[in-house]
Each structure stands twice: as structure tokens, then as C-alpha cells.
Design a protein around this motif. Structure first.
Motif, PDB file in Angstrom:
ATOM      1  N   ILE A 207      43.983  51.873  34.066  1.00  0.00           N
ATOM      2  CA  ILE A 207      43.754  51.117  32.833  1.00  0.00           C
ATOM      3  C   ILE A 207      42.267  50.790  32.740  1.00  0.00           C
ATOM      4  CG2 ILE A 207      44.294  48.988  31.583  1.00  0.00           C
ATOM      5  CD1 ILE A 207      46.965  48.965  33.238  1.00  0.00           C
ATOM      6  N   HIS A 208      41.629  51.242  31.674  1.00  0.00           N
ATOM      7  CA  HIS A 208      40.192  51.044  31.503  1.00  0.00           C
ATOM      8  C   HIS A 208      39.933  49.640  30.954  1.00  0.00           C
ATOM      9  CE1 HIS A 208      39.214  55.255  32.347  1.00  0.00           C
ATOM     10  NE2 HIS A 208      40.338  55.535  31.703  1.00  0.00           N
ATOM     11  N   THR A 209      39.435  48.766  31.817  1.00  0.00           N
ATOM     12  CA  THR A 209      39.169  47.382  31.442  1.00  0.00           C
ATOM     13  C   THR A 209      38.189  46.776  32.428  1.00  0.00           C
ATOM     14  OG1 THR A 209      40.158  45.177  31.190  1.00  0.00           O
ATOM     15  CG2 THR A 209      41.185  46.644  32.777  1.00  0.00           C
ATOM     16  N   ALA A 210      37.456  45.765  31.983  1.00  0.00           N
ATOM     17  CA  ALA A 210      36.572  45.010  32.879  1.00  0.00           C
ATOM     18  C   ALA A 210      37.311  43.846  33.524  1.00  0.00           C
ATOM     19  CB  ALA A 210      35.365  44.486  32.106  1.00  0.00           C
ATOM     20  N   ASN A 211      38.537  43.596  33.085  1.00  0.00           N
ATOM     21  CA  ASN A 211      39.283  42.423  33.545  1.00  0.00           C
ATOM     22  C   ASN A 211      40.110  42.748  34.800  1.00  0.00           C
ATOM     23  OD1 ASN A 211      38.239  40.991  31.394  1.00  0.00           O
ATOM     24  ND2 ASN A 211      39.976  41.450  30.063  1.00  0.00           N
ATOM     25  N   LEU A 212      39.395  42.901  35.904  1.00  0.00           N
ATOM     26  CA  LEU A 212      40.044  43.245  37.170  1.00  0.00           C
ATOM     27  C   LEU A 212      39.754  42.233  38.264  1.00  0.00           C
ATOM     28  CD1 LEU A 212      39.254  47.078  37.149  1.00  0.00           C
ATOM     29  CD2 LEU A 212      41.449  45.989  36.596  1.00  0.00           C
ATOM     30  N   HIS A 213      39.150  41.110  37.890  1.00  0.00           N
ATOM     31  CA  HIS A 213      38.797  40.079  38.862  1.00  0.00           C
ATOM     32  C   HIS A 213      40.081  39.447  39.414  1.00  0.00           C
ATOM     33  CE1 HIS A 213      35.908  36.449  39.742  1.00  0.00           C
ATOM     34  NE2 HIS A 213      36.544  36.881  40.816  1.00  0.00           N
ATOM     35  N   GLY A 214      40.298  39.580  40.702  1.00  0.00           N
ATOM     36  CA  GLY A 214      41.474  38.985  41.321  1.00  0.00           C
ATOM     37  C   GLY A 214      42.678  39.891  41.426  1.00  0.00           C
ATOM     38  N   THR A 215      42.522  41.181  41.121  1.00  0.00           N
ATOM     39  CA  THR A 215      43.687  42.070  41.183  1.00  0.00           C
ATOM     40  C   THR A 215      44.204  42.228  42.611  1.00  0.00           C
ATOM     41  OG1 THR A 215      42.146  43.945  41.189  1.00  0.00           O
ATOM     42  CG2 THR A 215      43.195  43.390  39.100  1.00  0.00           C
ATOM     43  N   GLY A 216      43.287  42.282  43.586  1.00  0.00           N
ATOM     44  CA  GLY A 216      43.733  42.413  44.972  1.00  0.00           C
ATOM     45  C   GLY A 216      44.517  41.200  45.437  1.00  0.00           C
ATOM     46  N   CYS A 217      44.000  40.008  45.107  1.00  0.00           N
ATOM     47  CA  CYS A 217      44.711  38.770  45.444  1.00  0.00           C
ATOM     48  C   CYS A 217      46.078  38.741  44.772  1.00  0.00           C
ATOM     49  CB  CYS A 217      43.894  37.555  44.988  1.00  0.00           C
ATOM     50  SG  CYS A 217      42.222  37.458  45.631  1.00  0.00           S
ATOM     51  N   THR A 218      46.092  39.128  43.508  1.00  0.00           N
ATOM     52  CA  THR A 218      47.334  39.107  42.737  1.00  0.00           C
ATOM     53  C   THR A 218      48.365  40.069  43.310  1.00  0.00           C
ATOM     54  OG1 THR A 218      46.172  38.447  40.716  1.00  0.00           O
ATOM     55  CG2 THR A 218      48.310  39.533  40.446  1.00  0.00           C
ATOM     56  N   PHE A 219      47.933  41.275  43.668  1.00  0.00           N
ATOM     57  CA  PHE A 219      48.852  42.281  44.207  1.00  0.00           C
ATOM     58  C   PHE A 219      49.469  41.796  45.519  1.00  0.00           C
ATOM     59  CE2 PHE A 219      49.169  47.196  44.970  1.00  0.00           C
ATOM     60  CZ  PHE A 219      50.542  47.091  45.012  1.00  0.00           C
ATOM     61  N   SER A 220      48.636  41.327  46.447  1.00  0.00           N
ATOM     62  CA  SER A 220      49.172  40.910  47.752  1.00  0.00           C
ATOM     63  C   SER A 220      50.056  39.676  47.632  1.00  0.00           C
ATOM     64  CB  SER A 220      48.037  40.670  48.745  1.00  0.00           C
ATOM     65  OG  SER A 220      47.119  39.723  48.259  1.00  0.00           O
ATOM     66  N   SER A 221      49.689  38.747  46.759  1.00  0.00           N
ATOM     67  CA  SER A 221      50.540  37.566  46.589  1.00  0.00           C
ATOM     68  C   SER A 221      51.833  37.927  45.864  1.00  0.00           C
ATOM     69  CB  SER A 221      49.794  36.443  45.860  1.00  0.00           C
ATOM     70  OG  SER A 221      49.280  36.873  44.626  1.00  0.00           O
ATOM     71  N   ALA A 222      51.806  38.938  45.006  1.00  0.00           N
ATOM     72  CA  ALA A 222      53.042  39.404  44.366  1.00  0.00           C
ATOM     73  C   ALA A 222      53.975  40.029  45.400  1.00  0.00           C
ATOM     74  CB  ALA A 222      52.721  40.411  43.265  1.00  0.00           C
ATOM     75  N   ILE A 223      53.417  40.763  46.362  1.00  0.00           N
ATOM     76  CA  ILE A 223      54.248  41.321  47.434  1.00  0.00           C
ATOM     77  C   ILE A 223      54.904  40.192  48.225  1.00  0.00           C
ATOM     78  CG2 ILE A 223      54.253  42.683  49.561  1.00  0.00           C
ATOM     79  CD1 ILE A 223      51.828  44.233  48.390  1.00  0.00           C
ATOM     80  N   ALA A 224      54.098  39.164  48.554  1.00  0.00           N
ATOM     81  CA  ALA A 224      54.643  38.020  49.286  1.00  0.00           C
ATOM     82  C   ALA A 224      55.752  37.339  48.491  1.00  0.00           C
ATOM     83  CB  ALA A 224      53.531  37.027  49.612  1.00  0.00           C
ATOM     84  N   ALA A 225      55.538  37.157  47.192  1.00  0.00           N
ATOM     85  CA  ALA A 225      56.549  36.518  46.352  1.00  0.00           C
ATOM     86  C   ALA A 225      57.837  37.334  46.316  1.00  0.00           C
ATOM     87  CB  ALA A 225      56.004  36.328  44.933  1.00  0.00           C
ATOM     88  N   CYS A 226      57.703  38.640  46.184  1.00  0.00           N
ATOM     89  CA  CYS A 226      58.892  39.493  46.149  1.00  0.00           C
ATOM     90  C   CYS A 226      59.641  39.453  47.481  1.00  0.00           C
ATOM     91  CB  CYS A 226      58.493  40.923  45.793  1.00  0.00           C
ATOM     92  SG  CYS A 226      57.950  41.127  44.073  1.00  0.00           S
TER      93      CYS A 226
END
Length: 283
Positions: A207-226
């Protein structure tokens, strides 16, 4: 026998992002969006926004330990996610807490460099990760620069993912998810490697966007939540990949700040789920 209910709960041990895009703030938003109660232990305070990290103040291992004890002595935590652990003595503290409280799932995101390029951890952290965290965690979730720093392998091709993972697994990781978003490609592919199992890939359109700040944090915390919701690791990674891809897409055209903006964590929030349990077992 007394029966009652509680929420599935996850704990994040990470740094604070004053801009609200990454770190503790992103983790708690992700937990909430996926229907999991979130608790936190702050390891460092950063003065940052969407453009830069202006300053970092690292908290003492003692107050980090006390925060964790206060949470873990009271709440039943179903999964732990670690983010910014900026010094070896902090990693040692977290390792001791894992040994003491024995959480069922620990997802470790080796946060070393911010989206802006600012270094968030001491150079000695890589060695401390290998020695103290690898044997204790469920999953390591490095992006390509982090995987390169931890493994010593330059990652440019699919074969390189496998070579880097072989090194990390050989160093003691039970499982590693190498995220491929930094490669210049129309498809973002992440690879899950585990001991004695075939690798599994998870792909989504870039996805072409500049809004990627925090994607790594979000991905790993989503794994933890799941995982906190009861999913096995592979299912949790797949569900988290779907969530973070949708969050990026839904926030791709939104302007937040003057630099790299956040994803849209709350594009489809879930209701907190109740877990039935025997409350006598929690005393």
C-alpha cells in the motif's frame, strides 16, 4: 466452585511515543481494537512526533520491574508483548520477570530504530537479546533492518530470509517472523520460521502511503492480542497480518501531522470478550 468472568488481557512492555503513533500508545490501541484488555509497562519516554525523535529518556530497571510486578501480581495476563528495550540491563530485568511469572506467550519486537531513522537502543542490545530473550520468548518479530542486525545476514531475496532465519533459530529462537515491508516490491511478504516446521509466508498488496509510523509495533501487538484470544501462533500471525494491512489501507490517505502518520487502528473495533473461569484458581 465459584465461576466468574474476566477479559482476555495483554501486557506491553515498551517505550512511550508522545506523538501517539507507535510504542505503548500503538500497542494499547491495537489491544483495544481487537477486543483485548491492555496493560502497560513503560521502559522509556520519547519526545517524538510524526517527523522526528527529539529526545529519549530511559527509565531505571527498578521502576520497570515495579510496574510489571504491580500488573502481574494483580491481573491475569494472557500474552506479553515487548517493544523498546533500550539497554541490556532492561532486557535482563524483563528476562527475570518472564522467568518469575511464566506468561504463556511472549512476542518480542526488537525495536532498535524509529521510522525517522533515530536509534532507540544501545548497540549492545543485540547481544543481550540473543543471550537473555531468545530462549524465553514465543516469537521474535524483526523487520528486515533488525533481522540483518541480529543475524548478520544481508536480506535482499527470499533465500536471504531463510538464511537469516536459520541463523536466528540457531541462536536459540523458537520462532521468528521476518517482516518484508522494507523491500521494494508490489507485494509485502512476511515469513514465519519455526524449529522443525516448514516456513509459512503471509502476503498482502503493498500500500503506497506515508502513514506507516508504528506498523511494526501494531503488527507485533496484534499477534499478542490474537494469542491472548486463544489462537495458535500461525493463526495469530495470519489474523494480525490481515488486521495491520487493513489498518494501513484505512489510514493511508489521512493526514495526521507533517510527517509519517499512523495507521487507522480503530477501523473496525471489536467488543471486549468475556472469559469464564474458576476464580478460586486465580487467588
Amino acid at each position: 466452585m465459584s465461576k466468574t468472568e474476566r477479559y482476555p488481557a495483554a501486557l506491553t512492555i515498551a517505550g512511550s511515543d508522545s506523538g501517539g503513533c507507535a510504542g505503548i500508545q500503538a500497542d494499547l490501541k491495537t489491544f483495544s481494537a481487537l477486543g483485548v484488555f491492555g496493560a502497560s509497562v513503560i521502559t522509556a519516554v520519547t519526545a517524538q512526533n510524526t517527523m522526528e525523535v527529539r529526545d529519549v529518556e530511559i527509565l531505571s530497571p527498578e521502576i520497570i520491574r515495579r510496574q510489571a510486578e504491580a500488573v502481574l501480581d494483580d491481573l491475569t495476563i494472557d500474552a506479553v508483548k515487548t517493544g523498546m528495550l533500550p539497554a541490556p540491563e532492561i532486557i535482563d530485568t524483563v528476562a527475570s520477570l518472564i522467568d518469575r511469572y511464566r506468561p504463556a506467550t511472549v512476542i518480542a519486537d526488537p525495536v532498535m530504530v524509529a521510522t525517522s531513522g533515530a536509534r532507540l537502543a544501545a548497540s549492545s542490545v543485540a547481544g543481550a537479546f540473543r543471550e537473555m530473550l531468545y530462549p524465553r520468548i514465543t516469537l521474535l518479530t524483526p523487520n528486515i533492518p533488525e533481522a540483518e542486525a541480529l543475524s548478520g545476514v544481508s536480506i535482499r531475496t527470499e533465500e536471504d530470509f531463510h538464511r537469516a532465519a536459520e541463523v536466528l533459530l540457531g541462536q536459540g529462537c523458537r520462532a521468528v517472523l521476518i517482516k518484508g515491508g522494507h523491500l521494494a516490491s508490489e507485494v509485502s511478504t512476511d515469513w514465519l520460521f519455526r524449529q522443525d516446521r516448514a516456513p509459512v509466508s503471509f502476503s498482502s498488496p503493498h500500500i503506497h502511503t506515508a502513514n506507516l509510523h508504528g506498523t511494526g509495533c501494531t503488527f507485533s501487538s496484534a499477534i499478542a492480542a490474537c494469542c491472548a484470544l486463544g489462537m495458535d501462533l500461525e493463526t495469530a500471525v495470519g489474523s494480525a497480518k490481515t488486521y495491520v494491512t487493513s489498518a494501513i489501507r484505512q489510514g493511508s490517505a489521512i493526514r495526521t501531522g507533517k510527517g509519517n502518520g499512523p495507521v487507522n487502528h480503530f477501523f473496525e473495533p471489536k467488543i471486549l470478550t468475556n472469559i469464564h473461569y474458576d476464580d478460586s484458581s486465580e487467588r
